[in-house]
Design a protein around this motif. Structure first.
Motif, PDB file in Angstrom:
ATOM      1  N   ILE A  16      35.712  33.527  47.575  1.00  0.00           N
ATOM      2  CA  ILE A  16      36.836  33.564  48.419  1.00  0.00           C
ATOM      3  C   ILE A  16      37.205  32.266  48.770  1.00  0.00           C
ATOM      4  O   ILE A  16      36.279  31.267  48.773  1.00  0.00           O
ATOM      5  CB  ILE A  16      35.949  33.973  50.033  1.00  0.00           C
ATOM      6  CG1 ILE A  16      36.061  35.636  49.770  1.00  0.00           C
ATOM      7  CG2 ILE A  16      37.484  33.476  50.853  1.00  0.00           C
ATOM      8  CD1 ILE A  16      35.244  35.982  51.305  1.00  0.00           C
ATOM      9  N   GLY A  17      38.312  32.131  47.621  1.00  0.00           N
ATOM     10  CA  GLY A  17      39.013  30.359  47.840  1.00  0.00           C
ATOM     11  C   GLY A  17      38.871  29.794  46.166  1.00  0.00           C
ATOM     12  O   GLY A  17      38.863  28.958  46.389  1.00  0.00           O
ATOM     13  N   GLN A  18      37.353  30.260  46.042  1.00  0.00           N
ATOM     14  CA  GLN A  18      37.318  30.309  44.151  1.00  0.00           C
ATOM     15  C   GLN A  18      37.719  30.607  43.516  1.00  0.00           C
ATOM     16  O   GLN A  18      38.721  31.578  43.089  1.00  0.00           O
ATOM     17  CB  GLN A  18      35.622  30.228  43.718  1.00  0.00           C
ATOM     18  CG  GLN A  18      34.733  30.129  45.118  1.00  0.00           C
ATOM     19  CD  GLN A  18      34.894  28.325  45.363  1.00  0.00           C
ATOM     20  OE1 GLN A  18      34.581  27.658  44.383  1.00  0.00           O
ATOM     21  NE2 GLN A  18      34.708  28.164  46.526  1.00  0.00           N
ATOM     22  N   GLU A  19      37.779  29.799  41.948  1.00  0.00           N
ATOM     23  CA  GLU A  19      38.297  30.272  40.817  1.00  0.00           C
ATOM     24  C   GLU A  19      37.531  31.723  40.360  1.00  0.00           C
ATOM     25  O   GLU A  19      36.482  31.171  40.055  1.00  0.00           O
ATOM     26  CB  GLU A  19      38.959  29.110  39.522  1.00  0.00           C
ATOM     27  CG  GLU A  19      40.034  28.215  40.653  1.00  0.00           C
ATOM     28  CD  GLU A  19      40.008  27.267  39.428  1.00  0.00           C
ATOM     29  OE1 GLU A  19      39.509  27.507  38.287  1.00  0.00           O
ATOM     30  OE2 GLU A  19      40.983  26.406  39.378  1.00  0.00           O
ATOM     31  N   VAL A  20      38.480  33.042  39.829  1.00  0.00           N
ATOM     32  CA  VAL A  20      37.347  33.324  39.472  1.00  0.00           C
ATOM     33  C   VAL A  20      38.011  34.511  38.274  1.00  0.00           C
ATOM     34  O   VAL A  20      39.231  33.973  37.903  1.00  0.00           O
ATOM     35  CB  VAL A  20      36.970  34.932  41.023  1.00  0.00           C
ATOM     36  CG1 VAL A  20      36.214  34.263  41.940  1.00  0.00           C
ATOM     37  CG2 VAL A  20      38.632  35.254  41.241  1.00  0.00           C
ATOM     38  N   ALA A  46      41.570  43.229  29.760  1.00  0.00           N
ATOM     39  CA  ALA A  46      42.862  42.350  30.304  1.00  0.00           C
ATOM     40  C   ALA A  46      41.411  41.151  30.791  1.00  0.00           C
ATOM     41  O   ALA A  46      40.458  41.623  31.748  1.00  0.00           O
ATOM     42  CB  ALA A  46      43.300  43.056  31.094  1.00  0.00           C
ATOM     43  N   MET A  47      41.344  40.479  30.942  1.00  0.00           N
ATOM     44  CA  MET A  47      40.876  39.270  31.879  1.00  0.00           C
ATOM     45  C   MET A  47      42.213  38.853  33.139  1.00  0.00           C
ATOM     46  O   MET A  47      43.206  38.274  32.466  1.00  0.00           O
ATOM     47  CB  MET A  47      40.603  37.524  31.066  1.00  0.00           C
ATOM     48  CG  MET A  47      39.435  39.008  30.251  1.00  0.00           C
ATOM     49  SD  MET A  47      38.962  37.197  29.265  1.00  0.00           S
ATOM     50  CE  MET A  47      39.161  35.934  29.346  1.00  0.00           C
ATOM     51  N   ILE A  48      42.160  38.242  33.679  1.00  0.00           N
ATOM     52  CA  ILE A  48      42.881  38.139  35.319  1.00  0.00           C
ATOM     53  C   ILE A  48      41.961  36.594  35.953  1.00  0.00           C
ATOM     54  O   ILE A  48      40.761  37.169  36.155  1.00  0.00           O
ATOM     55  CB  ILE A  48      43.189  39.014  36.133  1.00  0.00           C
ATOM     56  CG1 ILE A  48      44.105  40.157  35.647  1.00  0.00           C
ATOM     57  CG2 ILE A  48      44.126  38.766  37.775  1.00  0.00           C
ATOM     58  CD1 ILE A  48      43.158  41.114  35.027  1.00  0.00           C
ATOM     59  N   PHE A  49      42.317  35.300  35.790  1.00  0.00           N
ATOM     60  CA  PHE A  49      42.569  34.641  36.489  1.00  0.00           C
ATOM     61  C   PHE A  49      43.040  33.872  38.114  1.00  0.00           C
ATOM     62  O   PHE A  49      43.636  34.003  37.944  1.00  0.00           O
ATOM     63  CB  PHE A  49      42.369  32.880  35.193  1.00  0.00           C
ATOM     64  CG  PHE A  49      41.556  33.543  33.783  1.00  0.00           C
ATOM     65  CD1 PHE A  49      40.195  32.865  33.800  1.00  0.00           C
ATOM     66  CD2 PHE A  49      42.679  34.011  32.993  1.00  0.00           C
ATOM     67  CE1 PHE A  49      40.007  33.590  31.999  1.00  0.00           C
ATOM     68  CE2 PHE A  49      41.776  34.752  31.883  1.00  0.00           C
ATOM     69  CZ  PHE A  49      40.052  34.237  31.869  1.00  0.00           C
ATOM     70  N   GLY A  50      42.355  33.743  38.627  1.00  0.00           N
ATOM     71  CA  GLY A  50      43.161  33.353  39.619  1.00  0.00           C
ATOM     72  C   GLY A  50      42.090  33.027  40.687  1.00  0.00           C
ATOM     73  O   GLY A  50      40.956  32.888  40.869  1.00  0.00           O
ATOM     74  N   VAL A  51      42.509  32.023  42.510  1.00  0.00           N
ATOM     75  CA  VAL A  51      42.026  31.838  43.375  1.00  0.00           C
ATOM     76  C   VAL A  51      41.656  33.148  44.148  1.00  0.00           C
ATOM     77  O   VAL A  51      43.307  33.892  44.438  1.00  0.00           O
ATOM     78  CB  VAL A  51      42.543  30.752  43.613  1.00  0.00           C
ATOM     79  CG1 VAL A  51      41.545  30.647  44.999  1.00  0.00           C
ATOM     80  CG2 VAL A  51      42.195  29.345  43.093  1.00  0.00           C
TER      81      VAL A  51
END
Length: 170
Positions: A16-20, A46-51
């Motif tokens: 939560i709140g972190q880049e994952v 597929a690779m999904i990056f985000g906060v």
């Protein structure tokens, strides 16, 4: 993208709140070449990056859980008992924007060294499939309660005969 897990799972909620990064790979086939060095796999990944954002709005949480359920078993959300307040409290939902993603696909036949094509060795693709079988009732289901149509039809979606059901390919 919505993800759900136990609210008590510290590994899940640590994002939560972190880049994952969420990675998914679907295996479509084993690629057998004439040389073991050239063996491979056909796949989609597929690779999904985000906060990751914790979903706290009750309407969005319920909507997300409904989407997840309906993706797996269309019609099940309306058919089954809705989640209780206790069950909802035990479940965290994270939202991950799809703004940054990477997709990779490998398909096709083996690629051998030119001199290996003359070898008397079979080469090709062994497809990997996932299918839905006939529904198997819980032994505790009371007599006379059959699987609902939306469950029975999962194997019929691609025209398969009941008992030889194949599910949809993603």
């Amino acid at each position: 993208m919505y993800l759900h897990g136990s609210s008590g799972n510290t590994t899940f909620t640590a994002g939560i709140g972190q880049e994952v990064c969420v990675t998914v790979t679907h295996l479509d086939g084993l690629v057998c070449a004439r040389s073991v060095f050239n063996h491979s796999m056909n796949y989609r990944s597929a690779m999904i990056f985000g906060v990751a954002r914790l979903v706290t709005d009750p309407a969005e949480r319920t909507s997300a859980l409904r989407v997840i359920t309906e993706h797996l078993a269309p019609g099940q959300w309306s058919y089954a008992r809705p989640p209780t307040k206790k069950e909802l409290a035990a479940t965290s939902v994270l939202a991950l924007p799809l703004a940054e993603a990477s997709v990779k696909v490998r398909s096709g036949e083996p690629v051998d060294e030119p001199e290996d094509y003359a070898l008397d060795i079979w080469a090709g693709v062994v497809p990997v499939t996932t299918h839905f079988g006939a529904p198997e009732p819980d032994p505790a289901v009371r007599p006379g309660i059959g699987a609902p149509r939306h469950i029975r039809s999962r194997g019929e979606e691609r025209g398969s005969a009941p008992g030889h059901a194949r599910g949809p390919r993603p």
